[in-house]
Enzyme design. Structure first.
Site, mmCIF file in Angstrom:
data_model
loop_
_atom_site.group_PDB
_atom_site.id
_atom_site.type_symbol
_atom_site.label_atom_id
_atom_site.label_comp_id
_atom_site.label_asym_id
_atom_site.label_seq_id
_atom_site.Cartn_x
_atom_site.Cartn_y
_atom_site.Cartn_z
ATOM 1 N N THR A 133 17.106 8.468 3.610
ATOM 2 C CA THR A 133 17.839 9.358 4.517
ATOM 3 C C THR A 133 18.697 8.574 5.515
ATOM 4 O O THR A 133 18.279 7.524 6.006
ATOM 5 C CB THR A 133 16.832 10.241 5.286
ATOM 6 O OG1 THR A 133 16.011 10.903 4.332
ATOM 7 C CG2 THR A 133 17.534 11.270 6.149
ATOM 8 N N GLY A 138 21.194 13.532 4.154
ATOM 9 C CA GLY A 138 19.806 13.990 4.092
ATOM 10 C C GLY A 138 19.550 14.605 2.735
ATOM 11 O O GLY A 138 19.229 13.906 1.771
ATOM 12 N N PHE A 367 10.647 17.643 4.642
ATOM 13 C CA PHE A 367 10.886 16.298 4.059
ATOM 14 C C PHE A 367 10.520 16.227 2.580
ATOM 15 O O PHE A 367 9.981 17.147 2.019
ATOM 16 C CB PHE A 367 10.314 15.165 4.907
ATOM 17 C CG PHE A 367 8.819 15.033 5.071
ATOM 18 C CD1 PHE A 367 7.924 15.678 4.257
ATOM 19 C CD2 PHE A 367 8.321 14.205 6.079
ATOM 20 C CE1 PHE A 367 6.560 15.509 4.417
ATOM 21 C CE2 PHE A 367 6.966 14.025 6.251
ATOM 22 C CZ PHE A 367 6.087 14.678 5.412
ATOM 23 N N GLU A 368 10.929 15.121 1.972
ATOM 24 C CA GLU A 368 10.801 14.913 0.513
ATOM 25 C C GLU A 368 11.558 16.002 -0.264
ATOM 26 O O GLU A 368 11.099 16.469 -1.302
ATOM 27 C CB GLU A 368 9.330 14.860 0.102
ATOM 28 C CG GLU A 368 8.563 13.850 0.939
ATOM 29 C CD GLU A 368 7.659 12.955 0.144
ATOM 30 O OE1 GLU A 368 7.738 12.967 -1.087
ATOM 31 O OE2 GLU A 368 6.894 12.216 0.796
HETATM 32 C C1 FAD Z 1 8.784 13.286 10.083
HETATM 33 C C2 FAD Z 1 9.798 12.936 9.051
HETATM 34 C C3 FAD Z 1 9.543 11.896 8.179
HETATM 35 C C4 FAD Z 1 10.506 11.531 7.221
HETATM 36 N N1 FAD Z 1 10.270 10.445 6.415
HETATM 37 C C5 FAD Z 1 11.259 9.985 5.612
HETATM 38 C C6 FAD Z 1 11.114 8.758 4.897
HETATM 39 O O1 FAD Z 1 10.066 8.109 4.941
HETATM 40 N N2 FAD Z 1 12.159 8.303 4.182
HETATM 41 C C7 FAD Z 1 13.344 8.994 4.098
HETATM 42 O O2 FAD Z 1 14.259 8.528 3.435
HETATM 43 N N3 FAD Z 1 13.506 10.175 4.754
HETATM 44 C C8 FAD Z 1 12.505 10.668 5.505
HETATM 45 N N4 FAD Z 1 12.668 11.851 6.199
HETATM 46 C C9 FAD Z 1 13.923 12.578 6.064
HETATM 47 C C10 FAD Z 1 13.771 13.872 5.269
HETATM 48 O O3 FAD Z 1 13.520 13.608 3.926
HETATM 49 C C11 FAD Z 1 15.041 14.689 5.531
HETATM 50 O O4 FAD Z 1 14.974 15.136 6.853
HETATM 51 C C12 FAD Z 1 15.179 15.845 4.559
HETATM 52 O O5 FAD Z 1 15.467 15.365 3.259
HETATM 53 C C13 FAD Z 1 16.285 16.822 4.974
HETATM 54 O O6 FAD Z 1 17.463 16.157 5.282
HETATM 55 P P1 FAD Z 1 18.218 16.454 6.666
HETATM 56 O O7 FAD Z 1 17.208 16.320 7.742
HETATM 57 O O8 FAD Z 1 19.414 15.619 6.750
HETATM 58 O O9 FAD Z 1 18.607 17.977 6.578
HETATM 59 P P2 FAD Z 1 19.978 18.565 5.991
HETATM 60 O O10 FAD Z 1 20.256 17.977 4.659
HETATM 61 O O11 FAD Z 1 21.027 18.457 7.016
HETATM 62 O O12 FAD Z 1 19.582 20.077 5.772
HETATM 63 C C14 FAD Z 1 19.191 20.930 6.849
HETATM 64 C C15 FAD Z 1 18.635 22.207 6.255
HETATM 65 O O13 FAD Z 1 19.688 22.912 5.599
HETATM 66 C C16 FAD Z 1 19.216 23.544 4.422
HETATM 67 N N5 FAD Z 1 19.991 23.023 3.274
HETATM 68 C C17 FAD Z 1 20.618 21.833 3.153
HETATM 69 N N6 FAD Z 1 21.250 21.736 1.964
HETATM 70 C C18 FAD Z 1 21.030 22.878 1.319
HETATM 71 C C19 FAD Z 1 21.404 23.402 0.034
HETATM 72 N N7 FAD Z 1 22.139 22.687 -0.834
HETATM 73 N N8 FAD Z 1 20.960 24.627 -0.318
HETATM 74 C C20 FAD Z 1 20.195 25.349 0.523
HETATM 75 N N9 FAD Z 1 19.802 24.920 1.743
HETATM 76 C C21 FAD Z 1 20.213 23.707 2.149
HETATM 77 C C22 FAD Z 1 17.716 23.259 4.354
HETATM 78 O O14 FAD Z 1 17.023 24.337 4.938
HETATM 79 C C23 FAD Z 1 17.553 22.005 5.191
HETATM 80 O O15 FAD Z 1 16.250 21.917 5.760
HETATM 81 C C24 FAD Z 1 11.708 12.257 7.129
HETATM 82 C C25 FAD Z 1 11.941 13.328 8.000
HETATM 83 C C26 FAD Z 1 11.019 13.658 8.953
HETATM 84 C C27 FAD Z 1 11.311 14.788 9.884
#
Ligand code: FAD
Lengths: 470, 83
Positions: A133, A138, A367-368
């Site tokens: 990420t 994300g 996440f994941e």
């Molecule tokens: C506590 C924590 C631990 C984490 N650990 C890791 C880690 O170890 N390694 C790592 O790489 N990442 C990690 N992450 C990151 C996590 O995997 C991302 O936050 C997650 O993949 C979502 O990406 P984003 O936060 O950028 O949300 P965004 O991609 O901006 O999306 C926001 C929301 O919009 C909606 N959305 C987005 N796209 C779509 C779509 N195409 N269709 C429908 N709905 C959509 C969903 O509801 C989503 O939750 C962690 C996050 C947290 C909070």
């Protein structure tokens, strides 16, 4: 004890080995893991990390020849469920290490990479993390901006990563970076980065709603020079590796959700058996019984789904792990919420522990792979396969599978491949698919009464998602 | 539409989903390993093609496509059938 599991390297590990490990982990956690204290302190005490390391937990899924326990996914899922029943931050720290943190290295690493890293990862001396990420990438991993470029004999890593679980503890990171394929197109490469590499800058700890004992930090890679030997597999081969690593990560996370839901159910059963209102115990109220029965059935379906997925491999594992991830994270939230509700006002008070359980569980829906994104992908996958389940089942499971198949057929006939861009239709189909997968898994391995009860609930929910009425 | 024109249209759509230009695409290139697409974007490609050329391509047929050449063949077959 774990080393004795090595003989069963590729075959499923004997139940006795997994059971013995989980039993000693359970005993250790009951004595040393204090979830509320971990939450308040914002970190896991060293004595807990060291104690789990001594039990072989950090090496559980790593190869025996490097000091690991060689457990497969089935055993690893049971281990993570056990940890999560005690504390979700501990389960996340270990689960990340065993899944996303080390899986690419185990499966795609060279003999030299194995010899260099695996022994200290297996002993727990080194903790692993995984960084894909970024602030602007994300859910959409095709937007990754961290680059890995070739500069003579070296590779140069530049970019920024966000939300890295185990970020504050880890010494080894599997980092996803943008490179080029041999054809010159943009591709993903997984590369190993050490904490001590010059130009690796860790950012501050994030303050979170839950999972406060699990470290989460950002990283900046400032022109980090890496030897070519750090690449996992070949340059540009990261996408396929990611699919497999994510399947492990999602399934272990799902197992953690089973632990959370089981802990919530246990507390709800205990509390409703003790608390008296209106002259009787809460569990003598029909409505309360209906709610706890529903929780029981759901937890059984969650566990069945994780076990069913863990016993598969390849594309089936990729699909079922995503399905389990969504179903188990949504269900942990739902079961935790019902448990809190049944505790009344005291459920809302932190001392009871239910609030912590819910706060910790919330992020698993994000996440994941955010659930909305995965549901859309699961809908798409369902459309691209011809698998039929209805004919092999009976009762409500049959009806559920039949409706999914009929809906799929209708979408095919009405839209053909154009449906790929009808995200709402895919999302709704995905919702029904996870319920079908869970009901099928429960029918195969859960207690028949619980499986039947779950299938009836699932059918009702699926009908709503598909926009049909019975 | 003649075959070259049809192929030109498809290649231009592929290049929209990849970082390669249409003239850099080769029949033998694999959508995933060589063009960096994932399973979703390769299906979206076929969906865009079906829409643009008004073809009835099934999801199963689209899911079986792995190369640039495979995409061109599938589209040509459907185009001839619909003509
Ligand atoms: C506590 C924590 C631990 C984490 N650990 C890791 C880690 O170890 N390694 C790592 O790489 N990442 C990690 N992450 C990151 C996590 O995997 C991302 O936050 C997650 O993949 C979502 O990406 P984003 O936060 O950028 O949300 P965004 O991609 O901006 O999306 C926001 C929301 O919009 C909606 N959305 C987005 N796209 C779509 C779509 N195409 N269709 C429908 N709905 C959509 C969903 O509801 C989503 O939750 C962690 C996050 C947290 C909070």
């Amino acid at each position: 004890m774990l080393a004795s599991a090595s003989a069963a390297a590729k075959a499923p590990e004997p139940d006795s080995v997994v059971a013995a490990l989980c039993e000693s982990v359970d005993r250790f956690c009951a004595r040393h893991v204090r979830a509320q204290e971990i939450d308040a302190a914002g970190r896991i005490p060293l004595v807990v990390i060291e104690g789990l390391a001594a039990l072989g937990v950090f090496g559980a899924t790593l190869p025996a020849e490097h000091g690991g326990g060689d457990l497969g996914l089935v055993g690893a899922a049971e281990l993570i469920e056990t940890l999560a029943r005690h504390d979700r931050s501990v389960a996340t720290t270990v689960g990340l290490h065993l899944g996303l943190g080390t899986r690419a290295l185990v499966e795609h690493g060279s003999a030299e990479q194995h010899a260099r890293y695996l022994p200290s990862l297996a002993s727990g001396e080194t903790i692993a993390a995984f960084a894909t990420t970024e602030p602007a990438a994300g859910s959409d991993l095709s937007a990754i901006g961290t680059t890995l470029t070739e500069e003579g004999d070296l590779l140069r890593l530049r970019g920024q990563k966000a939300f890295v679980t185990n970020g504050g503890l880890a010494c080894l990171f599997t980092v996803a970076a943008r490179t080029k394929t041999s054809a010159g197109a943009a591709a993903t490469t997984l590369v190993l980065v050490e904490r001590g590499d010059k130009g690796v800058v860790q950012l501050g700890e994030e303050r979170k709603l839950g999972l406060r004992g699990s470290s989460t930090t950002g990283f900046v890679f400032e022109d980090v020079a890496l030897p070519r030997e750090r690449v996992l597999g070949a340059l540009g081969s990261g996408q396929a590796q990611l699919d497999r690593v994510l399947a492990w990560g999602r399934l272990l996370m799902s197992a953690g959700c089973v632990g959370t839901a089981q802990a919530a159910l246990d507390r709800a059963l205990r509390y409703t058996a003790e608390r008296r209102q209106f002259g009787k115990r809460l569990d003598e109220q029909p409505v309360v019984r209906m709610l706890t029965d529903g929780m029981r059935a759901r937890v059984a379906a969650m566990r069945a789904m994780v076990r069913a997925a863990a016993a598969t491999d390849g594309e089936t594992l990729a699909r079922l792990s995503a399905s389990a991830k969504v179903f188990c994270s949504e269900s942990a939230w739902r079961v935790g919420d019902t448990a809190l509700q049944l505790h009344g006002g005291s459920g809302y008070i932190e001392d009871t522990g239910l609030a912590l359980l819910l706060r910790d569980a919330r992020v698993t829906r994000i996440f994941e792979g955010a659930n909305e994104v995965l549901l859309t992908q699961l809908g798409l996958l369902e459309l691209s396969q011809r698998t039929t389940f209805a004919e092999r089942t009976a009762g409500a499971v049959h009806e559920l599978a039949r409706r999914v198949e009929a809906h799929r057929q209708r979408l095919h006939e009405e839209q053909g491949v154009r449906v790929v861009r009808d995200k709402l239709a895919l999302y709704r189909l995905g919702q029904a698919v996870i319920l079908r997968d869970a009901a099928l898994a429960a029918e195969r391995t859960a207690d028949p009464d619980l499986a039947r009860a779950f299938a009836n609930d699932a059918l009702r929910d699926a009908v709503l998602h598909l926009g049909e009425w019975p | 539409m003649i075959r070259a024109e049809l192929e030109g249209k498809v290649l231009s759509l592929i290049s929209q989903l990849s970082t390669l230009k249409a003239h850099e695409l080769r029949r033998e290139q694999r959508l995933r390993e060589d063009l960096g697409m994932d399973s979703v974007s390769s299906m979206e490609l076929l969906s865009m093609v079906a829409e643009e050329l008004d073809l009835d391509i099934s999801v199963e047929d689209a899911a079986g496509i792995t190369t640039v050449g495979g995409t061109l063949e599938l589209v040509a077959q459907h185009y001839e059938r619909s003509a």
